[in-house]
Motif scaffolding. Structure first.
Motif, PDB file in Angstrom:
ATOM      1  N   PHE A   1      32.605  37.804  44.359  1.00  0.00           N
ATOM      2  CA  PHE A   1      33.901  38.309  43.904  1.00  0.00           C
ATOM      3  C   PHE A   1      34.324  37.529  42.665  1.00  0.00           C
ATOM      4  O   PHE A   1      34.325  36.295  42.671  1.00  0.00           O
ATOM      5  N   GLU A   2      34.656  38.287  41.643  1.00  0.00           N
ATOM      6  CA  GLU A   2      35.147  37.653  40.419  1.00  0.00           C
ATOM      7  C   GLU A   2      36.671  37.698  40.447  1.00  0.00           C
ATOM      8  O   GLU A   2      37.279  38.712  40.810  1.00  0.00           O
ATOM      9  N   TYR A   3      37.235  36.575  40.073  1.00  0.00           N
ATOM     10  CA  TYR A   3      38.694  36.482  40.110  1.00  0.00           C
ATOM     11  C   TYR A   3      39.130  35.755  38.846  1.00  0.00           C
ATOM     12  O   TYR A   3      38.966  34.539  38.716  1.00  0.00           O
ATOM     13  N   ALA A   4      39.632  36.536  37.883  1.00  0.00           N
ATOM     14  CA  ALA A   4      40.090  35.944  36.620  1.00  0.00           C
ATOM     15  C   ALA A   4      41.515  35.444  36.815  1.00  0.00           C
ATOM     16  O   ALA A   4      42.407  36.206  37.175  1.00  0.00           O
ATOM     17  N   LEU A   5      41.704  34.168  36.596  1.00  0.00           N
ATOM     18  CA  LEU A   5      43.018  33.564  36.831  1.00  0.00           C
ATOM     19  C   LEU A   5      43.922  33.706  35.626  1.00  0.00           C
ATOM     20  O   LEU A   5      43.600  33.273  34.513  1.00  0.00           O
ATOM     21  N   ILE A   6      45.053  34.355  35.866  1.00  0.00           N
ATOM     22  CA  ILE A   6      46.041  34.587  34.812  1.00  0.00           C
ATOM     23  C   ILE A   6      47.300  33.798  35.171  1.00  0.00           C
ATOM     24  O   ILE A   6      47.814  33.911  36.295  1.00  0.00           O
TER      25      ILE A   6
END
Ligand code: SAH
Length: 342
Positions: free
Chosen positions: A254-259
């Motif tokens: 799972f890719e989770y781009a942190l914003i």
């Protein structure tokens, strides 16, 4: 004219036979292209002049032109801006790891998924790339760097599952000993979560890694940045992932781009771990690449570490993606846009 890279060996053999040529020549032609990186029929010295003429009447070898190459001073990542015959431009990135060279390929010119943080999708989708056009990115990059590429991630511009047939053919092609012979376990397909296609892919019984661009712990947050979240819920995605795992026994990424301030709070990490605990997976946290077209900012390092530790404490294997080639705009779609503007 047909791009010869769109054919697998069986199809070229058939063409040779249908056209009164001996079919074992097909293997020789494949060796020139895929093993010796010779991209002109005239240079195939064991093929007769007459056969070469006939090949040239029917085929072209669709290797893209290198418009520009950018090399990172930090980590030697190379970003290629490639131009196809019809003038369309795409990006591919070669990353150097201790275990070998990895390429990030594009699967479409542009993208129609509309994720708000992504530069590839801003002008929509122009067209799908064919299997041959995708494999050509690998061939050209290999010949440019003078080294073999051993890993592929389908994480360039485009949504691979929105170009399903061509991507499937591409995976079968690269996986073959007749071409670049890259093992399925060395291929990662990343998707924003087109649920029916994930199930279809599971039924192919490949051994590739499936990566899901999740980027949010619940549908409400996900819908703010990813239009696909209005189509499929996280619950449906998880169900499709379980199906994929049960079929293939391959752990899901799972890719989770942190914003910053958007999906990076402690409660977000807790909610995420609650969902992901139920599934055999690995989480890749990505500090978001800031692009000038939007206002999203990268989370602070301490927030990223905190987020990671919450997941890790729940027993979820989590890594923080190294930012490769940050000095050369290596993030999706940024270079193409810059180039098109000029
Ligand atoms: N369409 C596919 C594959 C291409 S995008 C997908 O959605 O997975 C590859 C990855 O880069 C995805 O996880 C995508 O969400 C992410 N990405 C896009 N823009 C980004 C940005 N500005 N910063 C960090 N990651 C980004």
């Amino acid at each position: 004219m047909i791009n010869i890279l769109d054919l697998d060996l069986k199809e070229l053999k058939k063409w040779m036979e249908d056209n009164g040529e001996s079919k074992f020549r097909a293997k020789q032609i494949f060796d020139w292209i895929y093993k010796k990186e010779v991209f002109q029929f005239e240079k195939m010295t064991n093929i007769s002049k007459q056969t070469i003429e006939r090949l040239k009447e029917a085929f072209y070898i669709g290797i893209p032109e290198v418009l520009e190459v950018f090399t990172s001073n930090i980590d030697n990542t190379k970003k290629f801006l490639f131009k196809y015959e019809d003038g369309n431009i795409i990006e591919s990135v070669v990353m150097r790891y201790s275990y070998g060279n990895s390429i990030c390929v594009s699967t479409q010119v542009g993208c129609r998924m509309g994720c708000k943080f992504c530069a590839s999708t801003i002008e929509g989708m122009v067209r799908n790339l064919t299997s041959g056009e995708i494999i050509a990115q690998i061939l050209k990059a290999q010949s440019e760097i003078g080294e073999r590429i051993s890993n592929i991630v389908l994480m360039g511009s485009g949504e691979p599952l929105d170009n399903y047939e061509n991507v499937l053919k591409f995976i079968n092609l690269v996986n073959s000993e007749d071409t670049v012979n890259i093992g399925q376990r060395h291929i990662t397909l990343s998707t924003c979560g087109i649920v029916p296609k994930i199930k279809e892919l599971a039924d192919e019984n490949f051994q590739i890694t499936l990566a899901i661009s999740l980027h949010a712990p619940n549908d409400k947050i996900r819908r703010n940045t990813m239009p696909i979240a209005n189509r499929y819920t996280i619950e449906e995605i998880m169900e499709a992932c379980k199906y994929y795992f049960n079929k293939t026994k391959r752990r899901i990424t799972f890719e989770y781009a942190l914003i910053k301030g958007f999906n990076d709070k402690e409660e977000n990490a807790r909610e995420l771990s609650f969902i992901l605990k139920k599934i055999n997976c690995h989480v890749n946290l990505i500090p978001i690449n800031e692009i000038k077209e939007n206002r999203y900012k990268k989370s602070e390092a301490h927030e990223i570490n905190k987020f990671k530790s919450i997941l890790t404490n729940e027993g979820i294997e989590t890594t923080i993606r190294r930012e490769m080639g940050s000095d050369i705009n290596a993030a999706c779609g940024q270079l193409r846009r810059k180039y098109m503007k000029q």
